[in-house]
Design a protein around this motif. Structure first.
Motif, PDB file in Angstrom:
ATOM      1  N   SER A   1       1.239  -1.616   0.068  1.00  0.00           N
ATOM      2  CA  SER A   1       0.155  -0.001   0.428  1.00  0.00           C
ATOM      3  C   SER A   1       0.645   1.272  -0.024  1.00  0.00           C
ATOM      4  O   SER A   1       0.451   2.381  -1.030  1.00  0.00           O
TER       5      SER A   1
ATOM      6  N   SER B   1      -2.657   6.213   3.431  1.00  0.00           N
ATOM      7  CA  SER B   1      -2.219   5.079   2.491  1.00  0.00           C
ATOM      8  C   SER B   1      -2.193   3.854   2.872  1.00  0.00           C
ATOM      9  O   SER B   1      -1.852   2.645   2.099  1.00  0.00           O
TER      10      SER B   1
ATOM     11  N   THR C   1       0.894   3.890  -3.062  1.00  0.00           N
ATOM     12  CA  THR C   1       0.551   5.253  -3.237  1.00  0.00           C
ATOM     13  C   THR C   1       1.610   5.844  -3.068  1.00  0.00           C
ATOM     14  O   THR C   1       1.204   7.050  -3.892  1.00  0.00           O
TER      15      THR C   1
ATOM     16  N   VAL D   1      -6.021   1.129  -4.109  1.00  0.00           N
ATOM     17  CA  VAL D   1      -5.064   3.110  -3.026  1.00  0.00           C
ATOM     18  C   VAL D   1      -5.880   4.342  -3.523  1.00  0.00           C
ATOM     19  O   VAL D   1      -6.131   4.704  -4.590  1.00  0.00           O
TER      20      VAL D   1
END
Length: 130
Positions: free
Chosen positions: A37, A129, A41, A81
């Motif tokens: 993640s 995020s 991000t 995302v």
């Protein structure tokens, strides 16, 4: 805040590859699942910095995409995302919290060499995020 879907795949013995069906040319990688993640991000934010932000398709539309379906059939998976467009300008806000929590925030921020605002902004970015 927009959500883009990243397609994640991994070949045996390699890192996780991350690509965005709605953002051609945007890709990243992560050695560990826990880093997916954050890396996705960051890649999305850097790729779209100063660019026109494309439309993000819904999950059902992404899954209906033939290329995505082909990847999913071979073991890939999708990750949502968040995309937060940073403007580069600061804005003052008024936030109300328990005094004890503010003291703990200030102590932790100071220990890390940050201001209260920088510490809270960092926490927010990391939480958003994933």
């Amino acid at each position: 805040m927009k959500l883009f879907f990243a397609l994640v795949h991994q070949d045996e013995g390699s890192a996780y590859g991350i690509q965005f069906p709605d953002v051609p040319g945007c890709f990243s990688a992560a050695d560990e699942l826990d880093d997916l993640s954050r890396n996705a991000t960051e890649a999305l934010a850097l790729h779209l910095e100063g660019e026109l932000v494309p439309e993000a398709r819904s999950l059902s539309n992404i899954m209906a995409d033939a290329e995505v379906a082909k990847e999913l059939a071979t073991g890939a998976f999708l990750v949502a995302v968040p995309f937060v467009m940073l403007t580069g300008r600061s804005q003052r806000v008024n936030v109300t919290m328990d005094a004890g929590l503010i003291d703990a925030i200030d102590t932790t921020a100071k220990d890390r060499g940050l201001t209260r605002s920088a510490y809270l902004a960092d926490l927010a970015r990391r939480d958003i995020s994933g």
